[in-house]
Design an enzyme around this catalytic site. Structure first.
Site, PDB file in Angstrom:
ATOM      1  CE  LYS A 288      67.051  57.277  23.622  1.00 43.21           C
ATOM      2  NZ  LYS A 288      66.258  58.520  23.423  1.00 43.21           N
ATOM      3  CB  THR A 289      67.584  58.186  30.765  1.00 43.03           C
ATOM      4  OG1 THR A 289      68.267  58.624  29.595  1.00 43.03           O
ATOM      5  CG2 THR A 289      68.521  58.135  31.942  1.00 43.03           C
TER       6      THR A 289
ATOM      7  CG  ASP B 274      72.007  58.432  26.608  1.00 49.28           C
ATOM      8  OD1 ASP B 274      71.398  57.843  25.685  1.00 49.28           O
ATOM      9  OD2 ASP B 274      71.681  59.554  27.021  1.00 49.28           O
TER      10      ASP B 274
ATOM     11  CB  THR C 280      69.384  59.351  18.742  1.00 51.34           C
ATOM     12  OG1 THR C 280      70.801  59.545  18.594  1.00 51.34           O
ATOM     13  CG2 THR C 280      68.948  59.916  20.067  1.00 51.34           C
TER      14      THR C 280
ATOM     15  NE  ARG D  78      65.376  65.585  28.085  1.00 54.18           N
ATOM     16  CZ  ARG D  78      66.131  64.676  27.468  1.00 54.18           C
ATOM     17  NH1 ARG D  78      66.382  64.801  26.178  1.00 54.18           N
ATOM     18  NH2 ARG D  78      66.625  63.651  28.117  1.00 54.18           N
TER      19      ARG D  78
HETATM   20  P1  ADP Z   1      65.804  60.037  26.876  1.00 50.94           P
HETATM   21  O1  ADP Z   1      66.719  59.209  27.739  1.00 50.94           O
HETATM   22  O2  ADP Z   1      65.057  59.216  25.862  1.00 50.94           O
HETATM   23  O3  ADP Z   1      66.495  61.220  26.248  1.00 50.94           O
HETATM   24  P2  ADP Z   1      64.553  60.696  29.407  1.00 50.94           P
HETATM   25  O4  ADP Z   1      64.315  59.331  29.963  1.00 50.94           O
HETATM   26  O5  ADP Z   1      65.715  61.449  29.961  1.00 50.94           O
HETATM   27  O6  ADP Z   1      64.660  60.643  27.815  1.00 50.94           O
HETATM   28  O7  ADP Z   1      63.190  61.520  29.583  1.00 50.94           O
HETATM   29  C1  ADP Z   1      63.158  62.933  29.637  1.00 50.94           C
HETATM   30  C2  ADP Z   1      62.214  63.391  30.730  1.00 50.94           C
HETATM   31  O8  ADP Z   1      60.868  63.162  30.286  1.00 50.94           O
HETATM   32  C3  ADP Z   1      62.360  62.611  32.041  1.00 50.94           C
HETATM   33  O9  ADP Z   1      63.066  63.341  32.989  1.00 50.94           O
HETATM   34  C4  ADP Z   1      60.954  62.365  32.527  1.00 50.94           C
HETATM   35  O10 ADP Z   1      60.612  63.315  33.508  1.00 50.94           O
HETATM   36  C5  ADP Z   1      60.076  62.592  31.328  1.00 50.94           C
HETATM   37  N1  ADP Z   1      59.471  61.349  30.807  1.00 50.94           N
HETATM   38  C6  ADP Z   1      59.976  60.587  29.786  1.00 50.94           C
HETATM   39  N2  ADP Z   1      59.150  59.570  29.499  1.00 50.94           N
HETATM   40  C7  ADP Z   1      58.111  59.677  30.336  1.00 50.94           C
HETATM   41  C8  ADP Z   1      56.893  58.918  30.504  1.00 50.94           C
HETATM   42  N3  ADP Z   1      56.631  57.875  29.718  1.00 50.94           N
HETATM   43  N4  ADP Z   1      56.042  59.278  31.470  1.00 50.94           N
HETATM   44  C9  ADP Z   1      56.302  60.382  32.232  1.00 50.94           C
HETATM   45  N5  ADP Z   1      57.409  61.160  32.104  1.00 50.94           N
HETATM   46  C10 ADP Z   1      58.308  60.809  31.177  1.00 50.94           C
END
Ligand code: ADP
Length: 354
Positions: free
Chosen positions: A72-73, A117, A166, A225
């Site tokens: 998401k981030t 977030d 979430t 992640r």
């Molecule tokens: P969330 O915000 O949903 O908790 P993040 O955006 O922080 O998740 O993603 C976690 C890590 O996973 C990121 O640092 C990134 O390196 C990796 N990641 C997430 N989605 C992808 C994707 N679709 N393709 C490649 N790497 C990804």
């Protein structure tokens, strides 16, 4: 697609991201073309971004729903890059007082992508201020105190709010209603996770065989992640196993040994996941048990239990959320090799199956 710019250009970080990601900055994709999986979200977002760019307008507010670590981030940051806009990031718990939000919104530029977030954790006074800012692009600001107090409306530039959660069910409907685009993330399939692992391996300059990438992907809880975390640990094992090699080489035997040492099983469950299932079986006769009681039994915060552990256990078909609480499934008994006690569902002794 637009030309690539250097990573993190034009990004202002208001608060720190997820602690797991401190080492992950280099692995975070910067553009939609590098974002693997979630094809429908990507395709939709590509259209909305292009349309907003052509109109030279801010993108509509974007609401991203899904368990932690699914991107998401990352997608919010990519949105800013693709729009050529500034990116600001914070999380709801970091916004303590309305002045914290006002401080950010009064310094943004036109079309800024502002990421919040855990938006389900906004305090009511801040949510109220945000609602007005999202709709009217104005801030309500109180000047003076007591009888002399009066409210002035301060204009803010047109911006795009990206709210991530979430727990969509905990976001109020007035706030949800202000998001023009709503996208829900699902867990990634093994092929997408293997592609993410291969991409990350190239960036980390480590060799990974195809079967090793598949094995790591299959144990990654459907979550990028986790995939990146497993890759980093396997790199450590490979590096120590082949000290003289110029680059770490991760093959199937390295992954097999590494996963066993980390106690990650074939479904991708870690010891703690198994402990949750065992606790429900041993202490609560297989369930149902309420989330609060379960969280206390395993010494974990309810939020972590609900956001991180449960979605994957449910996805695996090992756990069910019912109106009366959490229950393990037959598959959980089989996976843990525990035979259900006579009169399953009641408290009783379970015996190990071998
Ligand atoms: P969330 O915000 O949903 O908790 P993040 O955006 O922080 O998740 O993603 C976690 C890590 O996973 C990121 O640092 C990134 O390196 C990796 N990641 C997430 N989605 C992808 C994707 N679709 N393709 C490649 N790497 C990804």
């Amino acid at each position: 697609m637009p030309q690539k710019r250097p990573a993190d250009e034009g990004i202002l970080r208001v608060s720190t991201p997820h602690p797991d990601d401190s080492q992950d900055i280099t692995l975070r994709p910067q553009f939609l073309a590098d974002f693997i999986g979630q094809e429908q979200i990507k395709a939709n977002l590509w259209v909305f971004i292009q349309a907003a760019r052509n109109r030279k307008e801010a993108l509509d507010h974007l609401f991203l729903i899904g368990p932690p670590g699914l991107g998401k981030t990352t997608l919010a940051q990519i949105t800013a890059h693709e729009l050529g806009a500034e990116f600001k990031v914070t999380s709801a718990p970091a916004l303590d007082k309305p002045k914290d939000l006002a401080g950010i919104l009064s310094t943004i530029s036109e079309r800024t992508v502002f990421f919040i977030d855990e938006i389900h954790r906004l305090k009511p006074a801040i949510e109220e201020m945000l609602n007005i800012a999202m709709e009217d692009y104005e801030l309500d600001w109180v000047i003076g105190q007591g009888v002399a107090a009066r409210t002035v409306r301060i204009p803010v530039p047109r911006f795009t709010l990206v709210g991530a959660t979430t727990k969509a069910g905990m976001v109020s409907s007035p706030l949800i209603g202000r998001f023009g685009i709503v996208q829900r993330f699902g867990f990634y399939d093994t092929a997408s996770l293997a592609a993410i692992i291969r991409r990350s391996a190239r960036i980390l300059e480590v060799e990974v065989t195809d079967d090793a990438a598949e094995m790591m992907a299959a144990c990654s809880r459907g979550t990028p992640r986790v995939a990146n975390r497993i890759l980093r640990r396997m790199r450590d094992f490979a590096q120590i196993a082949t000290k003289d090699a110029p680059v770490a080489h991760i093959n199937a035997p390295v992954v097999e040994t590494g996963l066993a040492r980390l106690e990650i099983d074939a479904l991708g469950l870690e010891e703690y996941d198994r402990e949750i299932l065992r606790t429900i079986i041993r202490n609560f006769g297989g369930g149902p048990v309420g989330a609060e009681t379960l969280a206390i039994s395993i010494s974990e915060a309810v939020d972590t239990l609900e956001d991180y552990y449960e979605p994957f256990l449910i996805q695996c078909g090992l756990l069910q959320r019912t109106g009366r609480g959490r229950m393990v499934t037959e598959k959980a008994y089989r996976h843990l090799k525990i035979a259900p006690a006579a009169g399953n569902g009641t408290h009783g002794q379970d015996r190990l199956l071998f």
